[in-house]
Design a protein around this motif. Sequence first.
Motif, PDB file in Angstrom:
ATOM      1  N   ALA A 267       0.644  -1.342  -0.004  1.00  0.00           N
ATOM      2  CA  ALA A 267       0.054  -0.231   0.086  1.00  0.00           C
ATOM      3  C   ALA A 267       0.948   1.364   0.159  1.00  0.00           C
ATOM      4  O   ALA A 267       0.544   2.237  -0.676  1.00  0.00           O
ATOM      5  CB  ALA A 267      -0.723   0.040   1.229  1.00  0.00           C
ATOM      6  N   LEU A 268       2.049   1.282   0.902  1.00  0.00           N
ATOM      7  CA  LEU A 268       2.857   2.211   0.913  1.00  0.00           C
ATOM      8  C   LEU A 268       3.644   2.628  -0.281  1.00  0.00           C
ATOM      9  O   LEU A 268       3.691   3.595  -0.999  1.00  0.00           O
ATOM     10  CB  LEU A 268       3.971   2.249   2.070  1.00  0.00           C
ATOM     11  N   ALA A 269       3.780   1.624  -1.258  1.00  0.00           N
ATOM     12  CA  ALA A 269       4.723   1.620  -2.311  1.00  0.00           C
ATOM     13  C   ALA A 269       3.713   2.324  -3.592  1.00  0.00           C
ATOM     14  O   ALA A 269       4.007   3.005  -4.283  1.00  0.00           O
ATOM     15  CB  ALA A 269       5.225   0.237  -2.910  1.00  0.00           C
ATOM     16  N   ALA A 270       2.579   1.925  -3.208  1.00  0.00           N
ATOM     17  CA  ALA A 270       1.508   2.372  -4.338  1.00  0.00           C
ATOM     18  C   ALA A 270       1.306   3.893  -4.347  1.00  0.00           C
ATOM     19  O   ALA A 270       0.899   4.528  -5.229  1.00  0.00           O
ATOM     20  CB  ALA A 270       0.085   1.636  -3.919  1.00  0.00           C
ATOM     21  N   THR A 271       1.702   4.291  -3.104  1.00  0.00           N
ATOM     22  CA  THR A 271       1.296   5.751  -2.895  1.00  0.00           C
ATOM     23  C   THR A 271       2.568   6.552  -2.997  1.00  0.00           C
ATOM     24  O   THR A 271       2.949   7.586  -2.465  1.00  0.00           O
ATOM     25  CB  THR A 271       0.627   6.156  -1.535  1.00  0.00           C
ATOM     26  N   GLU A 272       3.363   6.214  -3.932  1.00  0.00           N
ATOM     27  CA  GLU A 272       4.874   6.853  -4.323  1.00  0.00           C
ATOM     28  C   GLU A 272       5.427   7.213  -3.062  1.00  0.00           C
ATOM     29  O   GLU A 272       5.261   8.386  -2.468  1.00  0.00           O
ATOM     30  CB  GLU A 272       4.508   8.103  -5.078  1.00  0.00           C
ATOM     31  N   ALA A 273       6.644   6.466  -2.907  1.00  0.00           N
ATOM     32  CA  ALA A 273       7.442   6.687  -1.887  1.00  0.00           C
ATOM     33  C   ALA A 273       8.052   8.115  -1.924  1.00  0.00           C
ATOM     34  O   ALA A 273       8.382   8.325  -3.230  1.00  0.00           O
ATOM     35  CB  ALA A 273       8.468   5.761  -1.725  1.00  0.00           C
ATOM     36  N   GLN A 274       8.253   9.104  -0.839  1.00  0.00           N
ATOM     37  CA  GLN A 274       8.896  10.208  -0.983  1.00  0.00           C
ATOM     38  C   GLN A 274      10.106  10.350  -0.407  1.00  0.00           C
ATOM     39  O   GLN A 274      10.750  11.308  -0.672  1.00  0.00           O
ATOM     40  CB  GLN A 274       7.837  11.524  -0.420  1.00  0.00           C
ATOM     41  N   THR A 275      10.580   9.392   0.270  1.00  0.00           N
ATOM     42  CA  THR A 275      11.987   9.468   0.797  1.00  0.00           C
ATOM     43  C   THR A 275      12.581   8.138   0.209  1.00  0.00           C
ATOM     44  O   THR A 275      12.242   7.264  -0.369  1.00  0.00           O
ATOM     45  CB  THR A 275      11.746   9.116   2.305  1.00  0.00           C
ATOM     46  N   LYS A 276      13.988   8.176   0.564  1.00  0.00           N
ATOM     47  CA  LYS A 276      15.002   7.180   0.113  1.00  0.00           C
ATOM     48  C   LYS A 276      14.588   5.920   0.752  1.00  0.00           C
ATOM     49  O   LYS A 276      13.813   5.951   1.988  1.00  0.00           O
ATOM     50  CB  LYS A 276      16.358   7.540   0.318  1.00  0.00           C
ATOM     51  N   ARG A 277      14.784   4.604   0.230  1.00  0.00           N
ATOM     52  CA  ARG A 277      14.508   3.336   0.854  1.00  0.00           C
ATOM     53  C   ARG A 277      15.176   3.607   2.205  1.00  0.00           C
ATOM     54  O   ARG A 277      16.297   3.904   2.321  1.00  0.00           O
ATOM     55  CB  ARG A 277      15.006   2.335  -0.081  1.00  0.00           C
ATOM     56  N   GLY A 278      14.470   3.351   3.325  1.00  0.00           N
ATOM     57  CA  GLY A 278      14.850   2.674   4.672  1.00  0.00           C
ATOM     58  C   GLY A 278      15.168   4.172   5.288  1.00  0.00           C
ATOM     59  O   GLY A 278      15.679   4.358   6.535  1.00  0.00           O
ATOM     60  N   CYS A 279      14.672   5.227   4.857  1.00  0.00           N
ATOM     61  CA  CYS A 279      14.471   6.570   5.621  1.00  0.00           C
ATOM     62  C   CYS A 279      13.303   6.897   6.117  1.00  0.00           C
ATOM     63  O   CYS A 279      12.485   6.571   5.956  1.00  0.00           O
ATOM     64  CB  CYS A 279      15.086   7.707   4.630  1.00  0.00           C
ATOM     65  N   ASN A 280      13.653   7.650   7.335  1.00  0.00           N
ATOM     66  CA  ASN A 280      12.264   7.966   8.082  1.00  0.00           C
ATOM     67  C   ASN A 280      11.619   9.291   7.462  1.00  0.00           C
ATOM     68  O   ASN A 280      12.226  10.151   6.826  1.00  0.00           O
ATOM     69  CB  ASN A 280      12.672   8.513   9.339  1.00  0.00           C
ATOM     70  N   ASP A 281      10.254   9.058   6.808  1.00  0.00           N
ATOM     71  CA  ASP A 281       9.565   9.915   6.205  1.00  0.00           C
ATOM     72  C   ASP A 281       8.822  10.962   7.235  1.00  0.00           C
ATOM     73  O   ASP A 281       8.128  11.847   6.483  1.00  0.00           O
ATOM     74  CB  ASP A 281       8.821   9.263   5.004  1.00  0.00           C
ATOM     75  N   THR A 282       8.800  10.497   8.157  1.00  0.00           N
ATOM     76  CA  THR A 282       7.844  11.880   8.955  1.00  0.00           C
ATOM     77  C   THR A 282       8.906  12.056  10.354  1.00  0.00           C
ATOM     78  O   THR A 282       9.680  11.238  10.705  1.00  0.00           O
ATOM     79  CB  THR A 282       6.770  11.371   9.711  1.00  0.00           C
ATOM     80  N   CYS A 283       8.419  13.330  10.857  1.00  0.00           N
ATOM     81  CA  CYS A 283       8.927  13.598  12.258  1.00  0.00           C
ATOM     82  C   CYS A 283       8.012  14.168  12.918  1.00  0.00           C
ATOM     83  O   CYS A 283       7.543  15.137  12.506  1.00  0.00           O
ATOM     84  CB  CYS A 283      10.225  14.415  12.057  1.00  0.00           C
ATOM     85  N   GLY A 284       7.307  13.347  13.963  1.00  0.00           N
ATOM     86  CA  GLY A 284       6.058  14.067  14.432  1.00  0.00           C
ATOM     87  C   GLY A 284       4.982  14.109  13.439  1.00  0.00           C
ATOM     88  O   GLY A 284       4.772  13.084  12.813  1.00  0.00           O
ATOM     89  N   ASN A 285       4.413  15.385  13.336  1.00  0.00           N
ATOM     90  CA  ASN A 285       3.424  15.371  12.176  1.00  0.00           C
ATOM     91  C   ASN A 285       3.869  15.663  10.930  1.00  0.00           C
ATOM     92  O   ASN A 285       3.262  15.873  10.073  1.00  0.00           O
ATOM     93  CB  ASN A 285       2.350  16.252  12.711  1.00  0.00           C
ATOM     94  N   VAL A 286       5.260  16.101  10.790  1.00  0.00           N
ATOM     95  CA  VAL A 286       5.696  16.812   9.687  1.00  0.00           C
ATOM     96  C   VAL A 286       6.442  15.521   8.499  1.00  0.00           C
ATOM     97  O   VAL A 286       7.157  14.866   9.106  1.00  0.00           O
ATOM     98  CB  VAL A 286       7.078  17.556   9.822  1.00  0.00           C
TER      99      VAL A 286
END
Length: 749
Positions: free
Chosen positions: A21-40
């Motif tokens: 499901a995540l892959a389907a919504t186009e990853a915005q970060t590099k593989r293995g990287c945190n894509d959020t910090c808190g709500n950001v």
Amino acid sequence: MGLLNSLHFALAVLVTTTAAALAATEAQTKRGCNDTCGNVIIPYPFGTSKNCYYRDELLDFFLNCTTTTSPSSSGEATTTQLIWGENVEVVSISLDPPELTVSGDVTKQCNYSSDILFWNSMTFGEFSISSTKNRFTVVGCDTYAYFSDLNSTFRTGCSLSCSNETRFEEAGACSGVGCCQTSFPQAIRNYNITLYSFDNYTDVLDFNPCGYAFVAKEGSFNFSKRELRGLSNRTQFPVVVDWAVSNQTCREAKKDAKSYACKQNSRCKESVSGIGYYCVCEDGFRGNPYLDTGCKDINECDGDNHCNKKCHNIDGNYTCLCPWGFKGNGYKNGSGCKFPFTEISLGLLVIFTLVSILCWANKQRALKQLRRQYFEQNGGNYMLQQLHQQQGYTNRTKIFTEDELKIATNNFDESRILGHGGQGIVYKGILPDNSLVAIKKSRVGGDSRQVKDFINEVTVLSQINHRNVVKLFGCCLETEVPLLVYEFVDNGTLLDHIDPLKNEHSLSWETRLRIAAETAGAISYLHSSASIPIIHRDIKSTNILLDHNHIAKVSDFGASRLVPLNETQVSTVVQGTLGYLDPEYLLTGQLNEKSDVYSFGVVLLELITAKKPYEFLGLEQKNLATYFASSMEEGSLLEVIDKRVLNQKNAELLNEVAFLARRCIRVHGEERPTMKEVATELEGVIAMKKHPWVKGEDMMSKECECLLGHAAANTSVGYDGAYGNISANTFAAYESIQKQMAFEIVDGR
Ligand SMILES: *[C@@H]1O[C@H](CO)[C@@H](O)[C@H](O)[C@H]1NC(C)=O
Ligand SMILES: *[C@@H]1O[C@H](CO)[C@@H](O)[C@H](O)[C@H]1NC(C)=O
Ligand SMILES: *[C@@H]1O[C@H](CO)[C@@H](O)[C@H](O)[C@H]1NC(C)=O
Ligand SMILES: *[C@@H]1O[C@H](CO)[C@@H](O)[C@H](O)[C@H]1NC(C)=O
Ligand SMILES: *[C@@H]1O[C@H](CO)[C@@H](O)[C@H](O)[C@H]1NC(C)=O
Ligand SMILES: *[C@@H]1O[C@H](CO)[C@@H](O)[C@H](O)[C@H]1NC(C)=O
Ligand SMILES: *[C@@H]1O[C@H](CO)[C@@H](O)[C@H](O)[C@H]1NC(C)=O
Ligand SMILES: *[C@@H]1O[C@H](CO)[C@@H](O)[C@H](O)[C@H]1NC(C)=O
Ligand SMILES: *[C@@H]1O[C@H](CO)[C@@H](O)[C@H](O)[C@H]1NC(C)=O
Ligand SMILES: *[C@@H]1O[C@H](CO)[C@@H](O)[C@H](O)[C@H]1NC(C)=O
Ligand SMILES: *[C@@H]1O[C@H](CO)[C@@H](O)[C@H](O)[C@H]1NC(C)=O
Ligand SMILES: *[C@@H]1O[C@H](CO)[C@@H](O)[C@H](O)[C@H]1NC(C)=O
């Protein structure tokens, strides 16, 4: 054990589906990287750890995600902050437009005693504060503040002074009363805000003890009078920072493919701040343009469709197709797919037209062929030969086309029918030059011998130029039945004029005499003067036409025969009209000129008696010729004479003509006079009538005396009596006298 396994399995399934499901919504970060910090949400090129952000060496895109735990009223509270640089807190990140929203501190001064001069500065490294989306705002009533660029001499600011009485607008626009705003230019990377007071806040302490200055995202601060106090509770405002990749322009960046940040299916755009560039996905693609995987094609045909019928996805775009056979615009807001009626109907029309033209052409060809066939069948070629031979003649027979005659007769309209002759139907025709003609549909056709004769007649007749013969203008051979075009004679037939039933005011005796003479002259001409003798064969009162001057015109040569010069008579099938038919010809079938003489004699009888040449009276048949002959022999001639012409002056002439007629209707052809003789005698009679003194007056009177008996001198007795006295004996005598006289007259001319 088994339970645990299935639990693992279930977990594994859960994990993979979430990943999918995540892959389907186009990853915005590099593989293995945190894509959020808190709500950001943190999209690449930003990142919170090593190898997760762009250009590791510069730290431009590094964000420090820190979690601090602090004691609070309800135990421990953890706050997660995302810090850029040294102390800039990032609230949100946007890739397009390339913006960071950060928290900016409010510069505040309340306590005049301690810090009269207060300042606050921010630095953004390679990034710059957005000049279009931020405003420098100052709030207070005894305040002035500056906004200054740390890397240049630029400085801007505004000052505020107001008292308790100053009228504040309740619906708080920052309009200069208690609040002022100013803009600043682009590309400011580090700024310093300084705040001052005019009077150390002494005057306005009651209602507004503080002054504030801050940079805030436009719309994030709405001024009201209340804010003069309340602002003291607010310490931060959102500030928009423009970020960009490097300090190069797109053109420069593209030169260095290795450091160029925009990946597949993306393009480079110049930063709005004027320094650096950023990347966006091409139209029709989506994803993160900075990641190595690049932007992915959007499958527009998936889900919500842009098309009415058939969607076809292509790289970066899509097309809407129409079903097979349909044409048009398949897009949802387009004109729609339509069955190409116009094209098809146009095609059909073209085909129909072509077929019609072909059919028409074929029909025309067939018609032409048929006409040609008729033309040949009707002896057209022979006719042309004949015409060729008469090239010297000025008035040659014209060969009309069928179309010409169709136009002339209004397509053989019934209203144009003049009469049904023995030889065909006669139509009235109007030629293009407005001249009137009579067009006869002949009844010849088929038999080649007949055809030759017909052509002969036509060619010969067309050469006849006699005022008392109906002129033949031409013919048409293209029809099944040949058509003859004659001079139009407008005053009907002779019969019309003498028939007591048809005509009250009949022709005068003089006219009748003239008509008889003209007719005789014409027939005589046919017999002798024409280049080849012609036997009319059908002389009768209906074939003698009268024009408006009552000039006689012999017509209807349909039955006529040409007699070769070396022959005096020809054998034919007996043909003619009952009552006019030469009894000798009827018996032998041998046709000669005398047959016409007989027929003419009957016409003379008609002129004299106005009786029908042949009548069925119940069982009895009445032949005018026989009846007349017997009347004459019985001396009852007077009874048969037309009362309309009988008068004293005419008596002699009538008598003479009666004798002439009697001679003409002799049973033996040899005993009949020739047509020339008849014509001459008739002319003689006319001359006598005009100049009774000229010749043989004695004889005439004598003859009259004899004929009329004793009563001739005594007119008072009346004609009835006189005629009644004619005897059979005297008849023969007068006949001989008459003959003599006739010859004398002939000799005399
Ligand atoms: C992601 O962030 C969480 C805390 O927010 C941290 O525990 C974890 O180690 C981070 N992972 C990476 C790969 O940075
Ligand atoms: C992030 O911040 C924490 C505390 O604020 C500091 O200890 C740490 O060194 C910082 N990390 C980096 C990489 O700057
Ligand atoms: C801009 O000013 C800041 C602070 O004064 C300084 O650290 C920085 O090096 C300056 N940068 C440039 C490009 O002048
Ligand atoms: C300011 O106005 C308010 C009400 O309008 C009044 O109560 C207050 O005393 C005034 N203060 C001064 C300093 O005039
Ligand atoms: C900001 O301005 C004030 C007053 O001019 C000055 O004292 C202060 O050093 C400045 N701060 C920076 C970072 O330049
Ligand atoms: C404000 O206060 C400062 C120091 O307390 C003083 O030097 C200055 O003269 C005062 N200004 C006014 C206008 O009162
Ligand atoms: C500001 O905070 C003080 C206490 O910290 C509070 O009494 C006051 O009502 C607050 N003002 C506003 C406008 O929220
Ligand atoms: C751009 O940045 C590089 C370092 O990243 C620096 O060497 C260069 O001078 C800068 N160029 C401009 C025009 O600021
Ligand atoms: C797709 O193609 C049409 C024309 O075929 C064009 O008008 C449209 O702008 C294109 N859209 C995209 C996203 O490229
Ligand atoms: C030819 O016909 C015209 C009129 O139909 C007539 O006047 C003329 O006399 C004719 N000529 C000959 C030679 O028949
Ligand atoms: C014949 O012509 C005369 C005058 O010329 C006219 O009065 C008469 O009506 C015509 N008769 C026919 C049948 O046309
Ligand atoms: C008339 O002459 C033609 C040729 O000119 C000839 O064929 C025919 O037999 C002749 N007829 C008589 C009866 O002499």
